[in-house]
Design an enzyme around this catalytic site. Sequence first.
Site, short mmCIF file in Angstrom:
data_model
loop_
_atom_site.label_atom_id
_atom_site.label_comp_id
_atom_site.label_asym_id
_atom_site.label_seq_id
_atom_site.Cartn_x
_atom_site.Cartn_y
_atom_site.Cartn_z
N PHE A 28 -83.69 13.60 -7.35
CA PHE A 28 -83.16 13.96 -6.04
C PHE A 28 -82.73 15.42 -6.04
O PHE A 28 -82.39 16.00 -7.06
CB PHE A 28 -81.97 13.07 -5.66
CG PHE A 28 -80.94 12.92 -6.74
CD1 PHE A 28 -79.95 13.86 -6.91
CD2 PHE A 28 -80.99 11.84 -7.61
CE1 PHE A 28 -79.01 13.72 -7.92
CE2 PHE A 28 -80.06 11.70 -8.62
CZ PHE A 28 -79.07 12.64 -8.78
N ASP A 29 -82.78 15.98 -4.85
CA ASP A 29 -82.33 17.35 -4.62
C ASP A 29 -80.81 17.37 -4.56
O ASP A 29 -80.17 16.31 -4.43
CB ASP A 29 -82.93 17.85 -3.30
CG ASP A 29 -82.61 19.31 -3.04
OD1 ASP A 29 -82.55 20.07 -4.00
OD2 ASP A 29 -82.42 19.67 -1.87
N LYS A 30 -80.23 18.55 -4.66
CA LYS A 30 -78.77 18.66 -4.60
C LYS A 30 -78.29 18.93 -3.17
O LYS A 30 -77.47 18.19 -2.63
CB LYS A 30 -78.29 19.80 -5.51
CG LYS A 30 -76.77 20.05 -5.43
CD LYS A 30 -76.39 21.33 -6.15
CE LYS A 30 -76.85 22.56 -5.42
NZ LYS A 30 -76.16 22.78 -4.10
#
Length: 489
Positions: free
Chosen positions: A243-245
């Site tokens: 997942f992206d931040k």
Amino acid sequence: MALTLILRHYAEGALIFALLTVNAGIGFLQSQNSRKAVELLKKRLRIRAKVLRDGRWILKDAKELVPGDVVKLKLGDLVPVDVFVLHGELSVDASALTGESLPRELRTADAAYSGSIVRRGDATGVVVKTGARTYFGKTVSLVQTARPKSRQQELMFGIVKYMMVLGVAASVLVSGYAIFLHRDIFSILSLITVFLIGAVPVALPAVTTIVQAVGALGLSKKGVLVTRLDSIEDAASIDVFCFDKTGTVTQNRLTVAECRAFAPYGAEQVLKLAALASREEEMDAIDTAILRDAKARGLRLDGCRRLSYLPFSPARKRTEAVVEIEGEKYRVAKGAPQVLWKLCGPLSPRIKTEAENAADEFSARGCRTIAVAVRADGEGGRFRPAGLLALSDPPRRDSGAMIQKIKALGIRPLMLTGDSLAIAREIAGQVGIGDRIRRAEELKGLSHAEQIALIDGSDGFAEVYPEDKFQIVRLLQDEGHRVGMTGDG
């Protein structure tokens, strides 16, 4: 089904046909409903751009733009294509592409990429790339390339393969015995048909589709749009979740994390001065964060009045405002520390030490540092440093609980962000992802086995571009993992 009809087993043939029809019908209806919902969203989110055609500025759908078109970009626009800035200045949010939480400042001769959002300024530019050739388009093509084989298909094919092996083996044995008993050919074919029908789980696809359709209906009540039924089973089989931040783990909204004042000013005074040097109408991420924090702390600007305002520009790297505080006029500046310290002249040893220590501390925590300086208006002279503000994109309130729940399900979380290593480590530590965060460039130059070993020993990667995310996901898939990916960038 053809064999049952040839042998005049019409009931069995009709049953097989009915089951296959039900399976195809349910899948088609679910796909149609999802497609209609997606098409409706696309219509509502249709992107239009102001383009120069035949000497006139007109609005055109983004899909009609071609390289060489001259377009205008303004506050709030979604950049529809890759644009080369001819003149003007922009502040764009490129978090959907890079994962960076801070806006990018663009000037003449810079490139504005498709998928970015204009947060401040306006500019005129020329279209250089459109569609799949844009930076964003290449990212989309990587996502399509990385699509794995469906988990449901693998399970179904595995079941059918073993059932067919058993069915064929049984058919051979029984047919041999029937021939030994001198049975007629139609009796033997009937026996073979029975075994083959029993070996092929014709009802399994229909039952599976019905179960998935019920699951999709349940998810739709929770606001989840299922566009492909077998994606439910794919999601259930994930063992690594990437997942992206920005916007996924964090709020994608800057906030004031800390205020460090220099004597004789206090923290509230510094924040008040910073708020006076900010303007909500500019829609600047930093200005919005400061004004929001000042309001949240209940700071009152009674007795203060802004007389003039000079907005931020990439050339000046600061904002300035002439303000009146309790009848006295002051000029307040807010911006990058290295720029404001030049306006202040040589700093005293005490303030210089405090400023350097604070800036180093904020940087180590992944925060952006903003300086505030002030001087009496009309006196000329130098500014006086008032303090420093630390800005950060904090985690969402439910991020920590989400990460722990993912781990409890036996799924390994892996953060992939375009932000710096310091920011990535700070956020990963706050939400419980882990502290083994590395730079994506560390994967370059390594063998396939070394790259997999490095990924297995990491909790996340920073300074990641879309092609790096594709490479990491593909390496995990090569290792046999079922990988999920969410978030922009």
